[in-house]
Design a protein around this motif. Structure first.
Motif, PDB file in Angstrom:
ATOM      1  N   ILE A   6       0.860  -1.215  -0.025  1.00  0.00           N
ATOM      2  CA  ILE A   6       0.048  -0.055   0.020  1.00  0.00           C
ATOM      3  C   ILE A   6       0.879   1.157  -0.091  1.00  0.00           C
ATOM      4  O   ILE A   6       1.629   1.370   0.943  1.00  0.00           O
ATOM      5  N   TYR A  42      -1.384  -2.076  -4.200  1.00  0.00           N
ATOM      6  CA  TYR A  42      -2.756  -1.131  -4.106  1.00  0.00           C
ATOM      7  C   TYR A  42      -2.162   0.465  -4.172  1.00  0.00           C
ATOM      8  O   TYR A  42      -1.183   0.999  -3.624  1.00  0.00           O
ATOM      9  N   SER A  43      -2.854   1.139  -5.159  1.00  0.00           N
ATOM     10  CA  SER A  43      -2.534   2.525  -5.095  1.00  0.00           C
ATOM     11  C   SER A  43      -3.803   3.471  -5.505  1.00  0.00           C
ATOM     12  O   SER A  43      -4.659   2.744  -6.321  1.00  0.00           O
ATOM     13  N   ARG A  44      -4.050   4.494  -5.028  1.00  0.00           N
ATOM     14  CA  ARG A  44      -5.132   5.103  -5.129  1.00  0.00           C
ATOM     15  C   ARG A  44      -4.935   5.952  -6.669  1.00  0.00           C
ATOM     16  O   ARG A  44      -5.996   6.111  -7.453  1.00  0.00           O
ATOM     17  N   GLU A  58      -4.010   4.804 -10.199  1.00  0.00           N
ATOM     18  CA  GLU A  58      -3.724   3.439 -10.895  1.00  0.00           C
ATOM     19  C   GLU A  58      -2.436   3.494 -11.729  1.00  0.00           C
ATOM     20  O   GLU A  58      -1.840   2.627 -11.978  1.00  0.00           O
ATOM     21  N   GLY A  64       0.494   2.871  -9.515  1.00  0.00           N
ATOM     22  CA  GLY A  64       0.273   1.617  -9.255  1.00  0.00           C
ATOM     23  C   GLY A  64       0.804   0.528 -10.331  1.00  0.00           C
ATOM     24  O   GLY A  64       1.862  -0.388 -10.250  1.00  0.00           O
ATOM     25  N   TYR A 123      -4.345  -3.026  -7.791  1.00  0.00           N
ATOM     26  CA  TYR A 123      -5.740  -2.562  -7.322  1.00  0.00           C
ATOM     27  C   TYR A 123      -5.918  -0.929  -6.991  1.00  0.00           C
ATOM     28  O   TYR A 123      -4.880  -0.495  -6.290  1.00  0.00           O
ATOM     29  N   THR A 124      -6.870  -0.437  -7.193  1.00  0.00           N
ATOM     30  CA  THR A 124      -7.477   0.809  -6.642  1.00  0.00           C
ATOM     31  C   THR A 124      -8.399   1.069  -5.503  1.00  0.00           C
ATOM     32  O   THR A 124      -8.816   1.921  -5.070  1.00  0.00           O
ATOM     33  N   ASP A 125      -8.931  -0.195  -5.407  1.00  0.00           N
ATOM     34  CA  ASP A 125      -9.970  -0.530  -4.356  1.00  0.00           C
ATOM     35  C   ASP A 125      -9.089  -1.205  -3.317  1.00  0.00           C
ATOM     36  O   ASP A 125      -8.804  -2.528  -3.581  1.00  0.00           O
ATOM     37  N   LEU A 126      -9.361  -0.774  -2.003  1.00  0.00           N
ATOM     38  CA  LEU A 126      -8.416  -1.485  -0.812  1.00  0.00           C
ATOM     39  C   LEU A 126      -9.297  -2.658  -0.493  1.00  0.00           C
ATOM     40  O   LEU A 126      -8.639  -3.695  -0.111  1.00  0.00           O
ATOM     41  N   PHE A 128      -8.330  -5.246  -2.599  1.00  0.00           N
ATOM     42  CA  PHE A 128      -6.851  -5.492  -2.668  1.00  0.00           C
ATOM     43  C   PHE A 128      -6.849  -6.630  -1.488  1.00  0.00           C
ATOM     44  O   PHE A 128      -6.045  -7.765  -1.444  1.00  0.00           O
ATOM     45  N   GLN A 142      -5.830   1.074   7.826  1.00  0.00           N
ATOM     46  CA  GLN A 142      -5.442   0.371   6.919  1.00  0.00           C
ATOM     47  C   GLN A 142      -4.835  -1.094   7.665  1.00  0.00           C
ATOM     48  O   GLN A 142      -4.887  -1.947   7.321  1.00  0.00           O
TER      49      GLN A 142
END
Length: 328
Positions: free
Chosen positions: A9, A34-36, A38, A41, A54-57, A60, A81
């Motif tokens: 993350i 995971y990264s907000r 994309e 990421g 993933y952009t959705d935690l 992920f 988190q």
């Protein structure tokens, strides 16, 4: 557990440093990112060979192949988190500062132990061979009377501050500031060697509503005082010195890397260095991987006591200094 299948993350420089060491360590590999954002990421995943981005935690954390999560997001996001990752059944390695509040740290520690999951505070100092050398040699200086530490490293993001911007690292809304970043290492080494002080007070340099850009933390112990200076707005000589009634110990380059331990007494002078690899994170990744694959929970849990002391010190000092974060 035969292999650590890592999900990350965050995508900042410290993640790259960790993943460089993952690439040279047996028993651990990057599985997902995971990264907000994309695009960031995807770049990280491509560089280090991750199979998924993933952009959705929640998605992920639902990935069944991931068994270990490494968290390197802004400070104020660490608690939530980490909690979500533990509840999802994942082992967690979280960057410093582990949390911004001591009660959060105690809660997460209890949750990890309840679920029998590894929970580690990613502080490279804790895993350095020279830390054990320092503990071994400390009695030679006799009763400690004075501890002095300085860690100054000019931040490129301070240039943004001078331009009127508010980067996350200096933003109290994200749990930022020098005490929670650079000076953290000085506090950690004090806590690892001497435990929690009787009291602490912080004298910060601040610009407007920003968190501190530099400052000095004074910790009063039983019989001695410790001064920890940290700065992200200056350059300086980094060092850590412990002065006792029979001699002193000088640590070259300061509390972060423990580059070299020099022990000077009335009768002798010795220099120690058991770290062949100049990259501090190498020892952290190697040792954590070894402990986790061996199922050595006690070795990992034992370091959490120091981490909780550190957060107690930081929380007390910053609140006294008027550095308040959301929820304070």
């Amino acid at each position: 557990m035969k292999e650590l299948c890592l999900g990350t993350i965050g995508s900042g420089s410290i993640v790259h440093t960790i993943l460089d060491q993952v690439n040279v360590t047996d028993g651990i590999r990057l599985t997902a990112v995971y990264s907000r954002m994309e695009e960031k990421g995807k770049q990280l995943a491509a560089e280090y060979g991750a199979g998924r981005v993933y952009t959705d935690l929640d998605a992920f954390l639902a990935d069944e192949e991931i068994n270990t999560v490494y968290i390197a997001s802004p400070n104020l996001l660490h608690y939530e988190q980490t909690r979500k990752a533990l509840l999802a059944g994942k082992h967690v390695i979280c960057e410093k500062p582990f949390c911004t509040k001591a009660d959060q740290a105690r809660e997460l520690t209890a949750l990890a132990k309840e679920k029998r999951l590894f929970l580690a505070d990613a502080v490279p100092t804790a895993y350095l061979p020279n830390l054990e050398v320092l503990k071994r040699e400390l009695p030679k200086v006799g009763k400690v009377r004075l501890v002095l530490g300085n860690y100054s490293q000019y931040s490129s993001r301070y240039d943004l501050v001078l331009q009127g911007e508010v980067p996350n690292v200096f933003n109290p809304e994200y749990g930022g500031g020098c005490l929670m970043d650079i000076n953290f290492y000085n506090v950690y080494l004090n806590a690892a060697l001497f435990g929690k002080p009787l009291s602490s007070v912080y004298y910060p340099n601040r610009r407007g509503e920003l968190a501190d850009t530099s400052g000095v933390l004074i910790m009063q112990y039983d019989g001695f005082v410790s001064s920890s200076a940290g700065a992200k707005d200056t350059w300086g000589v980094n060092y850590f010195q412990i002065e006792g009634e029979k001699g002193h110990i000088y640590i070259r380059d300061g509390s972060n890397g423990l580059a070299e331990i020099r022990v000077v007494t009335k009768d002798s002078e010795e220099t120690f260095d058991q770290q062949d690899n100049p990259e501090w994170r190498f020892y952290e990744v190697q040792k954590l991987t070894e402990c986790m694959l061996a199922g050595d929970y006690e070795a990992v849990y034992g370091r959490l006591d120091v981490m909780i002391h550190v957060i107690e010190i930081l929380e007390e000092a910053r609140k006294k200094a008027g550095i308040l974060f959301p929820g304070d």
